[in-house]
Design an enzyme around this catalytic site. Structure first.
Site, PDB file in Angstrom:
ATOM      1  N   ASP A 167      70.046  81.001  38.033  1.00 52.34           N
ATOM      2  CA  ASP A 167      69.985  81.549  36.670  1.00 52.34           C
ATOM      3  C   ASP A 167      71.361  81.725  36.038  1.00 52.34           C
ATOM      4  OD1 ASP A 167      70.340  83.519  38.662  1.00 52.34           O
ATOM      5  OD2 ASP A 167      69.604  85.114  37.371  1.00 52.34           O
ATOM      6  N   GLU A 213      68.448  85.756  40.032  1.00 52.39           N
ATOM      7  CA  GLU A 213      69.303  86.614  40.867  1.00 52.39           C
ATOM      8  C   GLU A 213      69.909  87.738  40.051  1.00 52.39           C
ATOM      9  OE1 GLU A 213      72.726  88.461  42.248  1.00 52.39           O
ATOM     10  OE2 GLU A 213      72.908  86.897  40.750  1.00 52.39           O
TER      11      GLU A 213
HETATM   12 ZN    ZN Z   1      76.434  87.253  38.619  1.00 48.86          ZN
HETATM   13 ZN    ZN Z   2      76.158  85.300  40.885  1.00 45.82          ZN
END
Ligand code: ZN
Ligand code: ZN
Length: 410
Positions: A79, A137
């Protein structure tokens, strides 16, 4: 084929990796919205001859079964961030307000590169390699989304899990450590309830602004007075919100806290102290209602298994040379990677790959780092280093020695 021959094809595939990196950098997608990213990863894996599948929406996994031997799971996050890119790079983000400012695009392409090397040199190792591309994440939601979608039941049980992160340290140099490597992170929303009144009549109020100020100051004593010296904890009040007008005493205040710890017992101590202080200060002020404490954006601790770290570090040192592998201090950032090995109950190693040229670091001043709109990893040698690192760490577990093909050899 000699085990080390696996890297002979790397120079030939780096052009493919560079153009893929530029593609992903141009087209960043926010957490859990990585639809085009996931499609491209699937497409590349399919063209390599692998059979990728989706797990958890925008998560992608490919399992490379190659005879008997250990099962190694390697993970990349996919991401991007809500950051407006200011690098001026020719391949800068084409999506306004979204940027791969944490180098997850580099993680994706390094793992694709390692999977390609392992796939094309299946005669050089034996075992099962799982390439796992994890979304979300940055919001700590992606690993959980994959697990909630049945990841554990869909994969062979790994013996070990591996992950890496590109950082703004010296390019081409890998940092490893045993034990805690990234902190546990918790965010906490605290709402305290006072009693509103006209600003000229404070005696009719329970002033939540004064109460919140008192809580903020009192919280500073947790790390300095309660956490043992030598233990690590951060308690930051990142937001303090109350009121709207100078002559109105509001009826509530909200504080947003961020906590970082390397040890579950210290985390419990800090959380217990925060809750005790907040409740006691509310009581001291005579609040009409109990405060509300809501935890969110919670990241688990990332703590490397000592034996896995040793094996990976030795393999890196043999492959890259001792001058390109350093022991690193833990970093106070947080990650959700460890949820995946924790769900399987297996050990893991997580290491850092530097991406800032030595000359840029030489001045000693600040350099653009992760999450900065100006963070621009040096593609060379970072991409090649990160690709080799994933392959070397996997081969170290397959019992295949990558030492016979160091970069110095033709
Ligand atoms: Zn990051
Ligand atoms: Zn990262």
């Amino acid at each position: 084929m000699a085990a080390g021959g696996i890297f002979e094809g790397l120079q030939g595939q780096l052009e493919w990796q560079r153009s893929l990196y530029e593609h992903f950098h141009r087209h960043p997608e926010l957490s859990l919205q990585e639809h085009a990213t996931a499609e491209r990863i699937e497409q590349e894996l399919t063209e390599l001859g692998l059979a990728p599948r989706r797990v958890g929406g925008t998560g992608v996994v490919a399992v490379l079964e190659n005879g008997t031997g250990p099962t190694v799971l390697a993970r990349a996050d996919t991401d991007a961030l809500p950051v407006t890119e200011a690098t001026g790079l020719p391949y800068a983000s084409e999506t306004p307000g979204v940027m791969h400012a944490c180098a997850h695009d580099m993680h994706i392409v390094a793992l694709l590169g390692a999977a390609r090397l392992l796939h094309e040199h299946r005669d050089a190792w034996s075992g099962t390699y799982i390439a796992l591309f994890q979304p979300g994440e940055e919001t700590a939601a992606g690993a959980r989304a994959m697990l909630d979608d049945g990841l554990v039941a869909q994969l062979p049980r790994p013996d070990v899990a591996l992950a890496q992160h590109v950082m703004a340290t010296e390019a081409g140099v890998i940092g490893t450590t045993a034990g805690p490597v990234l902190s546990a992170g918790d965010s906490l929303r605290i709402t305290v309830h006072g009693r509103g009144a006209h600003g000229s009549m404070p005696h009719n109020a329970v002033d939540p602004v004064v109460l919140a100020a008192s809580i903020v100051l009192r919280l500073q004593g947790i790390v300095s007075r309660e956490v043992p010296p030598g233990a690590f904890a951060v308690v930051t009040v990142g937001a303090s919100n109350a009121g709207s007008k100078s002559n109105i005493i509001p009826d509530r205040a909200e504080l947003l806290l961020n906590l970082r710890t390397y040890d579950a017992r210290i985390r419990e101590l800090v959380i217990g102290a925060i809750e005790r202080i907040v409740r006691a200060e509310c009581q001291a002020s005579g609040c009409p209602r109990e405060p509300e404490l809501e935890y969110y954006d919670q990241f688990p601790l990332t703590a490397n298994d000592a034996a896995v770290d040793r094996r990976v570090t030795d393999a890196f040192t043999a492959h890259f040379g001792a001058d390109r592998v350093v022991r690193t201090d833990p970093v106070t950032a947080s990650e959700d990677f460890s949820r995946i090995p924790d769900a399987f109950g297996v050990p893991y190693a997580y290491w850092f790959v530097g991406s800032t040229p030595r000359e840029a670091l030489a001045g000693g001043g600040p350099v653009p780092a992760n999450h900065s709109p100006s963070f621009a990893p040096a593609v060379d040698p970072t991409l090649e280093t990160a690709t080799r690192a994933h392959a070397v760490a996997a081969l170290a577990h397959f019992g295949t020695d990558a030492r016979t093909d160091t970069e110095e050899q033709p």
